[in-house]
Write a protein that holds these residues in place. Structure first.
Motif, short mmCIF file in Angstrom:
data_model
loop_
_atom_site.label_atom_id
_atom_site.label_comp_id
_atom_site.label_asym_id
_atom_site.label_seq_id
_atom_site.Cartn_x
_atom_site.Cartn_y
_atom_site.Cartn_z
N GLY A 1 0.82 -1.21 0.00
CA GLY A 1 0.00 0.00 0.00
C GLY A 1 0.85 1.26 0.00
N ASN B 58 -0.93 7.85 -5.74
CA ASN B 58 -0.36 7.18 -6.91
C ASN B 58 0.95 7.84 -7.33
N THR C 242 -4.76 6.61 -2.96
CA THR C 242 -4.70 5.15 -3.17
C THR C 242 -4.59 4.37 -1.87
N ASP D 34 -6.83 3.45 0.09
CA ASP D 34 -7.93 2.52 0.34
C ASP D 34 -7.84 1.31 -0.57
N SER D 35 -6.65 1.06 -1.10
CA SER D 35 -6.41 -0.13 -1.92
C SER D 35 -6.46 -1.37 -1.04
N GLU E 35 -4.27 -3.56 -0.71
CA GLU E 35 -2.96 -3.74 -0.10
C GLU E 35 -2.80 -2.89 1.14
N GLN F 58 -10.95 -0.90 6.69
CA GLN F 58 -11.50 -0.50 5.40
C GLN F 58 -12.29 0.80 5.52
N GLU G 86 -11.19 4.19 3.56
CA GLU G 86 -12.15 4.64 2.55
C GLU G 86 -12.75 5.99 2.92
N ARG H 106 -10.93 9.17 1.82
CA ARG H 106 -10.84 9.51 0.40
C ARG H 106 -11.49 10.84 0.06
#
Length: 439
Positions: A225, A229, A236, A238-239, A241, A424, A428, A431
Motif C-alpha cells: 500500500g 499514486n 490510493t 484505500d487499496s 494492499e 476499510q 475509505e 478519500r
C-alpha cells in the motif's frame, strides 16, 4: 518491490522551471563561467541547528565550513542565516513570495525530501551537473531518488533518517522468547513472538499515531500500500494492499491482544516511557526513529536492546519510512559563475568526510556510500544495525498539500486504532476529504 519503491519515491508532478532571476540582494562581480573561481560576491546560506559544541552552539559545524570556504575563496563572503527547523518552511515561503530567497537552504531530515512547491515555483536549481556520473553513483540510490524527477536532480542528499523496531532484550529473556535472527521476521513470526511476550502486565508491541509521525506506517506499506499514486494525483490508501496492512497492525491489538489499549493514541511521551522508563517497561517492542537509540543508551535508561526490521508482509521485502536530509540550491538566474561557486559550497558541506562527521555527531546516516563504508558507528552496534535499514527507506509523498492530507489520514488511522472504525472504513472514509484537498 524495487519498482514500487522507486515509483513512490520519485513520483511527483513538477512544472517546468521558469527562467526567474536569482534574488537575495547579493552583490557580485561579473565573471566568465570558465573563470568561476575568480567570482566575488556574497552567498547566502540558511541552516538549522545541529549538534552542539562545548559552548552549546548548535551552528558551530556550519560556521566552521563557512570559514574554511571563505579562506579558500577570499573574494567570497558567505552569510550564514540561522533558522529554527520548526520555522524553516514558513520562512522560505515568505522569502520566495518576496523573491528574496537564499542561495542555499537545508532540507529537514524529518521532512523527507525536496519541496514540490518550491520546484513548481521555479526557484530550485537542478544539480545534475554538480557531480560526475561516477560521483553520483557514490550516493545511495534511494537518497538520490528522493531528490530527482524526470531524470533531473534538485539538490544534494547528505543524510538519511530511518524508523526501526527497538526490542527490549531483557523482556525477551524473561519471557523465554528468542529475538528474530539477524533482526528479520515475517508478520506471522512477529505475531507469534508478540503474543508470547504478552502477559503479567507486559505487552508485546505498541506505538502511537498522530499527524507528522510515521512509526506505524510501515505496517500499511508491508503488503504494497501507499497513500497516493505515482504522479500524486489520486488517493490510493484505500487499496486492498493498504487495507490489509492496516488490518495487520490493528490485529495486534484487537485479535491477538498483544498491544495495550493505548496503542494508536497520540501520547508520544507516554508511549516512549512505557517502553524505556526503568519504572515501567510494560512494552517489549516499539518502533522509533533513530534518536531513540541514542536515548536508551544514556544513563537515564540503560536498556539492553537490539534493532530489528519491520516484519515483512505480502511483498516479501522489509520496508520502513524515513527522511532524506540535504541541501538545495535556489535559482541563480544567468549568473553561471556564481552558480558554480554556490555548487562548490554544496560540495564542500556534502563531502564524504563531512557526512561521516555528521553521522557520528548528529545521529543520522550518510547518504554517501563512501561515508557509510568509513563505519561511523563502529563503536555503536545499535546505530550500525539501524544504518543497514537505510536502503529500505520510503519517504512520505511530496504533494504540496501533504500536511493537510496527512492530518486527514492520521485522524482516520486513530479512529481505527481506537476501534471506532474498521481498517476499510477508515481508509475509505479518508478519500473524500483527501480528494477535496487535492482538487
Amino acid at each position: 518491490m524495487k519498482r514500487f519503491k522507486k515509483s513512490i519515491i520519485a513520483g511527483a508532478v513538477i512544472v517546468g522551471l521558469t527562467a526567474l532571476t536569482a534574488c537575495g540582494g547579493n552583490n557580485s562581480s561579473s565573471t566568465d563561467v570558465d573563470n568561476w573561481e575568480e567570482w566575488e560576491g556574497k552567498i547566502t546560506v540558511w541552516d538549522g541547528p545541529r549538534w552542539e559544541d562545548e559552548s552549546e552552539n548548535k551552528f558551530h559545524w556550519m560556521e566552521e565550513k563557512v570559514a574554511e570556504f571563505e579562506e579558500k575563496y577570499p573574494g567570497v563572503e558567505v552569510e550564514l542565516v540561522q533558522q529554527p527547523w520548526a520555522e524553516l518552511g514558513d520562512s522560505l515561503s515568505v522569502a520566495i513570495a518576496g523573491k528574496n530567497w537564499p542561495d542555499i537552504a537545508p532540507i529537514d531530515i524529518s521532512g523527507g525530501t525536496i519541496s514540490l512547491n518550491h520546484i513548481e515555483d521555479g526557484v530550485i536549481e537542478s544539480t545534475d551537473d554538480l557531480f560526475t556520473e561516477e560521483e553520483w553513483a557514490d550516493f545511495l540510490p534511494n537518497a538520490v531518488e528522493a531528490y530527482e524527477h524526470d531524470g533531473h536532480i534538485y539538490g544534494v542528499p547528505t543524510s538519511i533518517s530511518v524508523q526501526t523496531l527497538l526490542l527490549n532484550l531483557d523482556i525477551f529473556e524473561e519471557k523465554g522468547v528468542e529475538p528474530p535472527v539477524d533482526g528479520r521476521w515475517t508478520y506471522d513470526e512477529f505475531v507469534e513472538k508478540m503474543e508470547a511476550l504478552t502477559g503479567d502486565g507486559v505487552y508485546g508491541f505498541s506505538t502511537y499515531i498522530m499527524p507528522g509521525y510515521y512509526e506505524a506506517w510501515p505496517f500499511l506499506f508491508m503488503d504494497g500500500g501507499y497513500p497516493l499514486n505515482e504522479d500524486l494525483t489520486e488517493y490510493t490508501f484505500d487499496s486492498p494492499e493498504a487495507i490489509s496492512g492496516l488490518q495487520k497492525l490493528l490485529d495486534l491489538k484487537f485479535e491477538y491482544e498483544a498491544a495495550p489499549v493505548e496503542m494508536g493514541s497520540n501520547d508520544v511521551g507516554g508511549t516512549f516511557q512505557a517502553f524505556a522508563n526503568l519504572a515501567q517497561r510494560t512494552v517489549a517492542v516499539q518502533p522509533w526513529a533513530t534518536w531513540a537509540i541514542n536515548s536508551i543508551q544514556t544513563e537515564e535508561y540503560e536498556m539492553n536492546f537490539m534493532v530489528a526490521e519491520y516484519p515483512t508482509g505480502d511483498t516479501g521485502e522489509p520496508v520502513t519510512i524515513g527522511g532524506v536530509g540535504g541541501y538545495v540550491m535556489f535559482n541563480q538566474g544567468e549568473d553561471e559563475a556564481k552558480k558554480k561557486m554556490v555548487g562548490e559550497f554544496l560540495k564542500h558541506v556534502s563531502s564524504t568526510d563531512e557526512q561521516y562527521v555528521t553521522a557520528q555527531n548528529y545521529g543520522t546516516f550518510p547518504a554517501r556510500i563512501s561515508a557509510a563504508d568509513m563505519d561511523p558507528f563502529a563503536d555503536n552496534p545499535g546505530m550500525a544495525a539501524a544504518q543497514e535499514l537505510t536502503e529500505q527507506v520510503v519517504p512520505v509523498p511530496r504533494h504540496p498539500d501533504w500536511a493537510r492530507i496527512d492530518e486527514v489520514i492520521q485522524g482516520q488511522l486513530q479512529l481505527a486504532a481506537n476501534g471506532e472504525k474498521t481498517a476499510q472504513q477508515a481508509l475509505e472514509d479518508a478519500r473524500s476529504q483527501v480528494e477535496s484537498i487535492m482538487d
